[in-house]
Motif scaffolding. Sequence first.
Motif, PDB file in Angstrom:
ATOM      1  N   GLN A   9      43.305  31.735  21.699  1.00 42.86           N
ATOM      2  CA  GLN A   9      44.185  30.731  21.086  1.00 42.86           C
ATOM      3  C   GLN A   9      43.386  29.478  20.712  1.00 42.86           C
ATOM      4  OE1 GLN A   9      47.789  29.685  23.209  1.00 42.86           O
ATOM      5  NE2 GLN A   9      48.101  27.870  21.945  1.00 42.86           N
ATOM      6  N   GLY A  10      42.416  29.107  21.546  1.00 41.92           N
ATOM      7  CA  GLY A  10      41.583  27.943  21.263  1.00 41.92           C
ATOM      8  C   GLY A  10      40.796  28.101  19.967  1.00 41.92           C
ATOM      9  N   PHE A  11      40.270  29.311  19.729  1.00 44.29           N
ATOM     10  CA  PHE A  11      39.553  29.559  18.467  1.00 44.29           C
ATOM     11  C   PHE A  11      40.508  29.446  17.272  1.00 44.29           C
ATOM     12  CE2 PHE A  11      36.337  31.634  21.228  1.00 44.29           C
ATOM     13  CZ  PHE A  11      35.217  30.956  20.770  1.00 44.29           C
ATOM     14  N   GLN A  12      41.754  29.917  17.446  1.00 48.48           N
ATOM     15  CA  GLN A  12      42.754  29.775  16.378  1.00 48.48           C
ATOM     16  C   GLN A  12      43.079  28.299  16.154  1.00 48.48           C
ATOM     17  OE1 GLN A  12      45.972  32.265  17.762  1.00 48.48           O
ATOM     18  NE2 GLN A  12      44.853  34.152  17.314  1.00 48.48           N
ATOM     19  N   GLN A  13      43.183  27.541  17.255  1.00 50.87           N
ATOM     20  CA  GLN A  13      43.447  26.102  17.136  1.00 50.87           C
ATOM     21  C   GLN A  13      42.317  25.397  16.385  1.00 50.87           C
ATOM     22  OE1 GLN A  13      43.774  25.247  21.319  1.00 50.87           O
ATOM     23  NE2 GLN A  13      46.010  25.394  21.333  1.00 50.87           N
ATOM     24  N   ALA A  14      41.069  25.832  16.605  1.00 48.51           N
ATOM     25  CA  ALA A  14      39.926  25.230  15.911  1.00 48.51           C
ATOM     26  C   ALA A  14      40.044  25.442  14.402  1.00 48.51           C
ATOM     27  CB  ALA A  14      38.616  25.799  16.454  1.00 48.51           C
ATOM     28  N   GLU A  15      40.565  26.586  13.999  1.00 47.84           N
ATOM     29  CA  GLU A  15      40.782  26.840  12.565  1.00 47.84           C
ATOM     30  C   GLU A  15      41.886  25.937  12.018  1.00 47.84           C
ATOM     31  OE1 GLU A  15      38.853  28.591  10.615  1.00 47.84           O
ATOM     32  OE2 GLU A  15      37.629  29.398  12.247  1.00 47.84           O
ATOM     33  N   VAL A  16      42.955  25.755  12.797  1.00 51.27           N
ATOM     34  CA  VAL A  16      44.045  24.856  12.395  1.00 51.27           C
ATOM     35  C   VAL A  16      43.521  23.419  12.291  1.00 51.27           C
ATOM     36  CG1 VAL A  16      46.273  23.875  13.120  1.00 51.27           C
ATOM     37  CG2 VAL A  16      45.852  26.338  13.348  1.00 51.27           C
ATOM     38  N   LEU A  17      42.692  23.034  13.219  1.00 49.19           N
ATOM     39  CA  LEU A  17      42.081  21.701  13.207  1.00 49.19           C
ATOM     40  C   LEU A  17      41.242  21.512  11.942  1.00 49.19           C
ATOM     41  CD1 LEU A  17      41.963  19.253  15.161  1.00 49.19           C
ATOM     42  CD2 LEU A  17      39.885  20.256  16.109  1.00 49.19           C
ATOM     43  N   THR A  18      40.518  22.537  11.552  1.00 48.26           N
ATOM     44  CA  THR A  18      39.721  22.481  10.325  1.00 48.26           C
ATOM     45  C   THR A  18      40.618  22.215   9.122  1.00 48.26           C
ATOM     46  OG1 THR A  18      38.056  23.942  11.272  1.00 48.26           O
ATOM     47  CG2 THR A  18      38.117  23.801   8.877  1.00 48.26           C
ATOM     48  N   PRO A  27      44.328  21.082  20.973  1.00 48.52           N
ATOM     49  CA  PRO A  27      43.531  19.870  20.784  1.00 48.52           C
ATOM     50  C   PRO A  27      44.438  18.656  20.638  1.00 48.52           C
ATOM     51  CG  PRO A  27      43.768  21.009  18.698  1.00 48.52           C
ATOM     52  CD  PRO A  27      44.452  21.864  19.743  1.00 48.52           C
ATOM     53  N   ASP A  28      43.818  17.519  20.510  1.00 49.25           N
ATOM     54  CA  ASP A  28      44.525  16.279  20.213  1.00 49.25           C
ATOM     55  C   ASP A  28      43.587  15.440  19.366  1.00 49.25           C
ATOM     56  OD1 ASP A  28      46.608  14.414  20.264  1.00 49.25           O
ATOM     57  OD2 ASP A  28      46.938  14.669  22.412  1.00 49.25           O
ATOM     58  N   VAL A  29      44.143  14.579  18.525  1.00 50.31           N
ATOM     59  CA  VAL A  29      43.317  13.779  17.624  1.00 50.31           C
ATOM     60  C   VAL A  29      43.861  12.358  17.539  1.00 50.31           C
ATOM     61  CG1 VAL A  29      42.308  13.551  15.315  1.00 50.31           C
ATOM     62  CG2 VAL A  29      42.856  15.838  16.205  1.00 50.31           C
ATOM     63  N   PHE A  30      42.963  11.411  17.739  1.00 51.88           N
ATOM     64  CA  PHE A  30      43.277   9.997  17.576  1.00 51.88           C
ATOM     65  C   PHE A  30      42.326   9.409  16.551  1.00 51.88           C
ATOM     66  CE2 PHE A  30      45.106  11.099  21.547  1.00 51.88           C
ATOM     67  CZ  PHE A  30      46.206  10.272  21.700  1.00 51.88           C
ATOM     68  N   ARG A  38      40.102  15.797  21.199  1.00 53.68           N
ATOM     69  CA  ARG A  38      40.030  16.538  22.463  1.00 53.68           C
ATOM     70  C   ARG A  38      39.893  18.009  22.092  1.00 53.68           C
ATOM     71  NH1 ARG A  38      44.526  17.494  27.246  1.00 53.68           N
ATOM     72  NH2 ARG A  38      43.017  18.074  28.847  1.00 53.68           N
ATOM     73  N   HIS A  39      38.997  18.703  22.773  1.00 58.63           N
ATOM     74  CA  HIS A  39      38.720  20.111  22.469  1.00 58.63           C
ATOM     75  C   HIS A  39      39.970  20.977  22.519  1.00 58.63           C
ATOM     76  CE1 HIS A  39      39.194  21.338  26.651  1.00 58.63           C
ATOM     77  NE2 HIS A  39      38.545  20.229  26.973  1.00 58.63           N
ATOM     78  N   CYS A  40      39.870  22.126  21.900  1.00 57.39           N
ATOM     79  CA  CYS A  40      40.949  23.116  21.891  1.00 57.39           C
ATOM     80  C   CYS A  40      41.040  23.806  23.255  1.00 57.39           C
ATOM     81  CB  CYS A  40      40.686  24.138  20.788  1.00 57.39           C
ATOM     82  SG  CYS A  40      40.623  23.407  19.126  1.00 57.39           S
ATOM     83  N   GLU A  41      42.056  24.667  23.412  1.00 54.27           N
ATOM     84  CA  GLU A  41      42.297  25.357  24.684  1.00 54.27           C
ATOM     85  C   GLU A  41      41.058  26.145  25.116  1.00 54.27           C
ATOM     86  OE1 GLU A  41      46.168  27.487  25.713  1.00 54.27           O
ATOM     87  OE2 GLU A  41      44.752  29.146  25.408  1.00 54.27           O
ATOM     88  N   ALA A  42      40.670  25.947  26.383  1.00 57.61           N
ATOM     89  CA  ALA A  42      39.450  26.568  26.910  1.00 57.61           C
ATOM     90  C   ALA A  42      39.755  27.433  28.131  1.00 57.61           C
ATOM     91  CB  ALA A  42      38.438  25.488  27.271  1.00 57.61           C
ATOM     92  N   LYS A  43      38.775  28.277  28.477  1.00 63.75           N
ATOM     93  CA  LYS A  43      38.907  29.195  29.609  1.00 63.75           C
ATOM     94  C   LYS A  43      38.616  28.532  30.952  1.00 63.75           C
ATOM     95  CE  LYS A  43      37.750  33.311  26.934  1.00 63.75           C
ATOM     96  NZ  LYS A  43      36.767  34.363  26.704  1.00 63.75           N
ATOM     97  N   GLY A  44      38.183  27.299  30.962  1.00 61.42           N
ATOM     98  CA  GLY A  44      37.885  26.641  32.229  1.00 61.42           C
ATOM     99  C   GLY A  44      37.311  25.258  32.017  1.00 61.42           C
ATOM    100  N   GLN A  45      36.792  24.694  33.100  1.00 64.48           N
ATOM    101  CA  GLN A  45      36.299  23.320  33.091  1.00 64.48           C
ATOM    102  C   GLN A  45      34.777  23.203  33.118  1.00 64.48           C
ATOM    103  OE1 GLN A  45      38.334  20.588  32.734  1.00 64.48           O
ATOM    104  NE2 GLN A  45      39.830  22.180  32.347  1.00 64.48           N
ATOM    105  N   SER A  46      34.072  24.306  33.362  1.00 64.52           N
ATOM    106  CA  SER A  46      32.616  24.218  33.468  1.00 64.52           C
ATOM    107  C   SER A  46      32.015  23.905  32.096  1.00 64.52           C
ATOM    108  CB  SER A  46      32.034  25.526  34.013  1.00 64.52           C
ATOM    109  OG  SER A  46      32.140  26.544  33.042  1.00 64.52           O
ATOM    110  N   PRO A  47      30.813  23.352  32.067  1.00 68.49           N
ATOM    111  CA  PRO A  47      30.179  23.023  30.787  1.00 68.49           C
ATOM    112  C   PRO A  47      30.036  24.220  29.844  1.00 68.49           C
ATOM    113  CG  PRO A  47      29.014  21.924  32.562  1.00 68.49           C
ATOM    114  CD  PRO A  47      30.014  22.847  33.211  1.00 68.49           C
ATOM    115  N   ASP A  48      29.934  25.433  30.394  1.00 65.58           N
ATOM    116  CA  ASP A  48      29.765  26.605  29.539  1.00 65.58           C
ATOM    117  C   ASP A  48      31.061  27.393  29.323  1.00 65.58           C
ATOM    118  OD1 ASP A  48      29.937  27.556  32.121  1.00 65.58           O
ATOM    119  OD2 ASP A  48      28.238  28.916  31.964  1.00 65.58           O
TER     120      ASP A  48
END
Length: 180
Positions: A25-34, A161-164, A9-19
């Motif tokens: 914090q979401g960008f930091q989470q993406a680094e942690v996910l890496t 994020p979340d990972v299964f 599941r994606h990291c923290e985002a600014k909203g629900q729209s496709p863009d």
Amino acid sequence: MAKHIYVIRHCEAKGQSPDASLTEQGFQQAEVLTEFFADKKIDRIITSPFLRAIQTIEPLSKRENINVEIDERLSERILSTSDLPDWYEKLLATFTDMELKFEGGESSNEAMERIVNVVEETFKSESEHTIIASHGNIMTLLLKNYNSDVNFQFWTRLSNPDVFQLSVKDHEVTLERIWE
């Protein structure tokens, strides 16, 4: 030989729209996910076309030098194209009645079918270790396909994020939450 799919599941985002972009914090989470995937073998990465899913997986794809495949079927489930002030209750109802759908939206079964098709195709592919980056609602429906105990309350407990990990061996699929 077992095959593994890591469903993210994606990291923290600014909203629900496709863009909608990731938050700071979401960008930091993406680094942690890496870093989380540093000791895991990855052959392939498939993502939703939504910006937040792509941004979630970009640091890992760059580090592993793996091209990201975009698959429309991994897009978040469309509950309705109309504004639903009571969307939370409506979403809950779609977990009880899997055929229920609202104006311009998909039923749970329709959304489940498209993401399950991606997973089943991936299990049949040459890749042994695949990452799929997607969204909370559709991911919950995917997991429900393999475990009938997955429900609306399960969705409410997901993190960003979340990972299964979905694994298949001898035509038997197992699933496990591996994100802490």
